[in-house]
Design an enzyme around this catalytic site. Structure first.
Site, mmCIF file in Angstrom:
data_model
loop_
_atom_site.group_PDB
_atom_site.id
_atom_site.type_symbol
_atom_site.label_atom_id
_atom_site.label_comp_id
_atom_site.label_asym_id
_atom_site.label_seq_id
_atom_site.Cartn_x
_atom_site.Cartn_y
_atom_site.Cartn_z
ATOM 1 N N TYR A 35 18.103 5.006 9.185
ATOM 2 C CA TYR A 35 17.342 4.290 8.135
ATOM 3 C C TYR A 35 18.271 3.350 7.359
ATOM 4 N N GLU A 61 21.427 3.244 -0.248
ATOM 5 C CA GLU A 61 21.904 3.978 0.936
ATOM 6 C C GLU A 61 22.714 3.096 1.873
ATOM 7 N N TYR A 84 17.962 21.476 1.432
ATOM 8 C CA TYR A 84 18.871 21.265 2.560
ATOM 9 C C TYR A 84 20.304 21.683 2.180
ATOM 10 N N THR A 103 18.204 -0.775 -0.717
ATOM 11 C CA THR A 103 18.508 0.572 -1.192
ATOM 12 C C THR A 103 20.010 0.802 -1.341
ATOM 13 N N LEU A 140 11.579 14.261 -1.610
ATOM 14 C CA LEU A 140 11.963 15.481 -2.340
ATOM 15 C C LEU A 140 11.027 15.857 -3.506
ATOM 16 N N THR A 158 0.645 2.173 7.869
ATOM 17 C CA THR A 158 1.226 3.236 8.691
ATOM 18 C C THR A 158 0.842 4.560 8.021
ATOM 19 N N ASP A 211 0.846 -6.500 10.511
ATOM 20 C CA ASP A 211 2.227 -6.081 10.760
ATOM 21 C C ASP A 211 3.190 -7.194 10.336
ATOM 22 N N PHE A 266 4.355 3.469 -1.756
ATOM 23 C CA PHE A 266 4.658 4.023 -3.081
ATOM 24 C C PHE A 266 5.116 2.943 -4.079
ATOM 25 N N LYS A 290 18.341 -0.817 7.078
ATOM 26 C CA LYS A 290 18.227 -1.583 5.824
ATOM 27 C C LYS A 290 19.457 -2.479 5.637
ATOM 28 N N ASN A 324 13.797 6.668 -6.186
ATOM 29 C CA ASN A 324 12.641 6.518 -7.082
ATOM 30 C C ASN A 324 11.823 7.800 -7.138
ATOM 31 N N ALA A 384 0.827 -1.216 0.000
ATOM 32 C CA ALA A 384 0.000 0.000 0.000
ATOM 33 C C ALA A 384 0.861 1.266 0.000
HETATM 34 P P1 NAD Z 1 6.690 3.815 1.582
HETATM 35 O O1 NAD Z 1 7.064 4.456 2.887
HETATM 36 O O2 NAD Z 1 5.959 4.591 0.555
HETATM 37 O O3 NAD Z 1 5.819 2.495 1.873
HETATM 38 C C1 NAD Z 1 6.110 1.614 2.903
HETATM 39 C C2 NAD Z 1 4.881 0.704 3.108
HETATM 40 O O4 NAD Z 1 5.210 -0.254 4.128
HETATM 41 C C3 NAD Z 1 3.637 1.453 3.583
HETATM 42 O O5 NAD Z 1 2.508 1.034 2.863
HETATM 43 C C4 NAD Z 1 3.512 1.061 5.053
HETATM 44 O O6 NAD Z 1 2.171 1.060 5.530
HETATM 45 C C5 NAD Z 1 4.115 -0.334 5.034
HETATM 46 N N1 NAD Z 1 4.645 -0.734 6.352
HETATM 47 C C6 NAD Z 1 5.483 -0.031 7.147
HETATM 48 N N2 NAD Z 1 5.731 -0.705 8.285
HETATM 49 C C7 NAD Z 1 5.042 -1.883 8.192
HETATM 50 C C8 NAD Z 1 4.909 -3.021 9.036
HETATM 51 N N3 NAD Z 1 5.523 -3.074 10.225
HETATM 52 N N4 NAD Z 1 4.131 -4.056 8.629
HETATM 53 C C9 NAD Z 1 3.502 -3.999 7.421
HETATM 54 N N5 NAD Z 1 3.573 -2.940 6.586
HETATM 55 C C10 NAD Z 1 4.350 -1.896 6.962
HETATM 56 O O7 NAD Z 1 8.062 3.232 1.015
HETATM 57 P P2 NAD Z 1 8.571 3.113 -0.499
HETATM 58 O O8 NAD Z 1 9.246 4.377 -0.883
HETATM 59 O O9 NAD Z 1 7.505 2.552 -1.341
HETATM 60 O O10 NAD Z 1 9.732 2.015 -0.289
HETATM 61 C C11 NAD Z 1 9.430 0.629 -0.366
HETATM 62 C C12 NAD Z 1 10.699 -0.172 -0.148
HETATM 63 O O11 NAD Z 1 11.669 0.168 -1.120
HETATM 64 C C13 NAD Z 1 11.371 0.075 1.211
HETATM 65 O O12 NAD Z 1 11.854 -1.153 1.691
HETATM 66 C C14 NAD Z 1 12.520 1.020 0.888
HETATM 67 O O13 NAD Z 1 13.579 0.855 1.801
HETATM 68 C C15 NAD Z 1 12.883 0.558 -0.503
HETATM 69 N N6 NAD Z 1 13.479 1.584 -1.366
HETATM 70 C C16 NAD Z 1 12.874 2.781 -1.566
HETATM 71 C C17 NAD Z 1 13.426 3.714 -2.436
HETATM 72 C C18 NAD Z 1 12.778 5.051 -2.711
HETATM 73 O O14 NAD Z 1 13.348 5.871 -3.412
HETATM 74 N N7 NAD Z 1 11.573 5.317 -2.220
HETATM 75 C C19 NAD Z 1 14.631 3.406 -3.092
HETATM 76 C C20 NAD Z 1 15.237 2.164 -2.865
HETATM 77 C C21 NAD Z 1 14.645 1.257 -2.006
HETATM 78 O O1 TDX Z 2 12.722 18.785 1.950
HETATM 79 C C1 TDX Z 2 13.709 18.214 1.463
HETATM 80 N N1 TDX Z 2 14.763 18.965 1.025
HETATM 81 C C2 TDX Z 2 15.907 18.413 0.515
HETATM 82 O O2 TDX Z 2 16.834 19.137 0.135
HETATM 83 C C3 TDX Z 2 13.802 16.781 1.356
HETATM 84 C C4 TDX Z 2 12.672 15.910 1.813
HETATM 85 C C5 TDX Z 2 14.960 16.235 0.816
HETATM 86 N N2 TDX Z 2 15.976 17.026 0.429
HETATM 87 C C6 TDX Z 2 17.197 16.379 -0.122
HETATM 88 C C7 TDX Z 2 17.811 15.304 0.741
HETATM 89 C C8 TDX Z 2 18.403 14.356 -0.277
HETATM 90 O O3 TDX Z 2 19.686 14.820 -0.651
HETATM 91 O O4 TDX Z 2 16.798 15.717 -1.329
HETATM 92 C C9 TDX Z 2 17.469 14.464 -1.479
HETATM 93 C C10 TDX Z 2 16.428 13.359 -1.544
HETATM 94 O O5 TDX Z 2 15.810 13.273 -0.270
HETATM 95 P P1 TDX Z 2 14.645 12.205 0.038
HETATM 96 O O6 TDX Z 2 13.563 12.389 -0.962
HETATM 97 O O7 TDX Z 2 14.309 12.335 1.493
HETATM 98 O O8 TDX Z 2 15.374 10.842 -0.307
HETATM 99 P P2 TDX Z 2 16.714 10.164 0.271
HETATM 100 O O9 TDX Z 2 17.052 10.664 1.618
HETATM 101 O O10 TDX Z 2 17.767 10.282 -0.798
HETATM 102 O O11 TDX Z 2 16.209 8.627 0.381
HETATM 103 C C11 TDX Z 2 15.376 8.062 -0.656
HETATM 104 O O12 TDX Z 2 16.122 7.273 -1.531
HETATM 105 C C12 TDX Z 2 16.585 6.034 -1.083
HETATM 106 C C13 TDX Z 2 14.221 7.248 -0.042
HETATM 107 O O13 TDX Z 2 13.515 8.053 0.877
HETATM 108 C C14 TDX Z 2 14.726 5.998 0.608
HETATM 109 O O14 TDX Z 2 13.649 5.211 1.082
HETATM 110 C C15 TDX Z 2 15.510 5.212 -0.410
HETATM 111 O O15 TDX Z 2 16.095 4.106 0.199
#
Ligand code: NAD
Ligand code: TDX
Length: 327
Positions: free
Chosen positions: A149, A126, A206, A124, A189, A36, A59, A11, A153, A179, A9
């Site tokens: 974070y 990271e 930032y 990730t 961001l 959440t 959960d 992103f 991971k 992503n 549910a």
């Molecule tokens: P998100 O925060 O949008 O979604 C996380 C989902 O996990 C939510 O639906 C939340 O309700 C669910 N969740 C959280 N805790 C839970 C629990 N204890 N039990 C069951 N469900 C739970 O995250 P996202 O950006 O879609 O990221 C998904 C995965 O991809 C994560 O593992 C993240 O580390 C990884 N990832 C994200 C990015 C990015 O840029 N967003 C990049 C690389 C990897």
């Molecule tokens: O308000 C902001 N201003 C700003 O300058 C925010 C939210 C972010 N930033 C900067 C911080 C980072 O350099 O932008 C960049 C991207 O920030 P985020 O969107 O918070 O992403 P990041 O911290 O890079 O982490 C993301 O990518 C890897 C995801 O949130 C993670 O879940 C994933 O693993």
């Protein structure tokens, strides 16, 4: 193939579930999500009545529930569920350790007990830490996570590794860059900046705005996960990236130009603690071994993404309230 998708549910998980149902007629998807602040059933409204889709609110740390679901004929687990926002992990790390580390261990334990034949850990870039001006992350790069974070991971990735090495349990790990795309929670961001600008609210950059991230469209990430799910070798790690490095100031300039907004809405604010300077991913192994390549250029993907947020104000408007209330 019957999949247990965790965090479907959120992103990326919701984009993955939609892609599975659309492109694989033989797939059944069970989505386990706690809902959440980041989980949103609206993300999958269009598929909720599909007979091949089932939503379970719960959960990933719950051992009885996880085992019961996996014993119901699950072939593979695709594990997205996590606390995912770096700033929140700086504010309060504890829940990151519970969900990201203990939750992952619980799923691995149950999957092994239920003899699930594949476990894909969505991780990730990271976990590798921060790069200087040159170089890229490869799968052999050392793990040097800097934020709570990233450390959580990395911990989860290492538990996955141990299940493969110790029990020969068939785990694969993917590590992707930043992503962007539809249904991203507006604390990150790009959706934060786009939705602020649509409302003529200043965007908070930032530090000096020169931190670099390697961007990929969420659909390309999901297709890469799908390729690893089908063809990845157990015990292996696959980096995923779109070869689209941009600093935050460059992203901001693109958004200002596309949305036709004045420079006065650009605001430099205090830097994030421990802010990683640069990420860059080499996705060569995935390209060579599994034949994956990205379909979106950043220029095309960001245009479509901006258009999506413009057209879906009913989706993001209530979430902006939620961002403020849950911090
Ligand atoms: P998100 O925060 O949008 O979604 C996380 C989902 O996990 C939510 O639906 C939340 O309700 C669910 N969740 C959280 N805790 C839970 C629990 N204890 N039990 C069951 N469900 C739970 O995250 P996202 O950006 O879609 O990221 C998904 C995965 O991809 C994560 O593992 C993240 O580390 C990884 N990832 C994200 C990015 C990015 O840029 N967003 C990049 C690389 C990897
Ligand atoms: O308000 C902001 N201003 C700003 O300058 C925010 C939210 C972010 N930033 C900067 C911080 C980072 O350099 O932008 C960049 C991207 O920030 P985020 O969107 O918070 O992403 P990041 O911290 O890079 O982490 C993301 O990518 C890897 C995801 O949130 C993670 O879940 C994933 O693993």
């Amino acid at each position: 193939m019957k999949l247990l998708v965790t965090g479907g549910a959120g992103f990326i998980g919701s984009n993955f579930v939609r892609l599975c149902l659309k492109e694989h007629a033989d797939r059944v998807v069970v989505n386990l999500d706690k809902l959440t602040y980041a989980g949103n059933p609206e993300n999958l409204k269009d598929v909720e009545k599909d007979p091949r889709y089932r939503f379970v609110r719960g959960d990933i740390c719950d051992p009885d529930l996880a085992l019961e679901l996996m014993r119901d004929g699950i072939d593979a687990v695709v594990h997205f569920a996590a606390e995912s926002h770096v700033d929140r992990s700086i504010h309060d790390p504890a829940v990151f350790l519970d969900t990201n580390i203990l939750g992952t261990h619980n799923l691995l334990k149950c999957a092994r007990e239920a003899s699930v034949s594949r476990f894909l850990q969505v991780s990730t870039d990271e976990v590798y830490g921060s790069l200087g001006p040159a170089g890229v992350f490869v799968e052999e790069s050392p793990l040097r996570p800097n934020s709570p974070y990233a450390a959580s991971k990395a911990g989860a990735d290492l538990i996955c590794r141990s299940f493969f090495e110790t029990f020969s349990f068939p785990v694969v790990v993917t590590r992707c860059g930043n992503n962007y795309g539809p249904y991203q929670f507006p604390e990150k961001l790009i959706p934060l900046f786009v939705t602020n600008l649509l409302d003529d609210i200043p965007v908070p950059l930032y530090g000096d705005g020169l931190n670099v991230r390697d961007w990929i469209h969420v659909e390309d990430h999901c297709r890469a996960i799908d390729a690893v799910l089908r063809k990845g070798r157990p015990g292996e790690v696959y980096n995923i990236g779109g070869r689209a490095e941009k600093n935050n100031l460059q992203i901001t300039e693109i958004l200002f130009k596309e949305l036709g907004k004045p420079e006065t809405l650009k605001k430099f604010v205090k830097d994030r603690l421990g802010h990683d300077r640069r990420y860059a991913i080499d996705p060569g192994k995935l390209e060579r071994e599994l034949g994956w390549s990205p379909r979106f250029t950043f220029e095309q993907g960001i245009k479509e993404t901006i258009a999506w947020y413009k057209d879906n104000e009913h989706w993001w408007r209530p979430l902006k309230e939620r961002v403020l209330k849950t911090y």
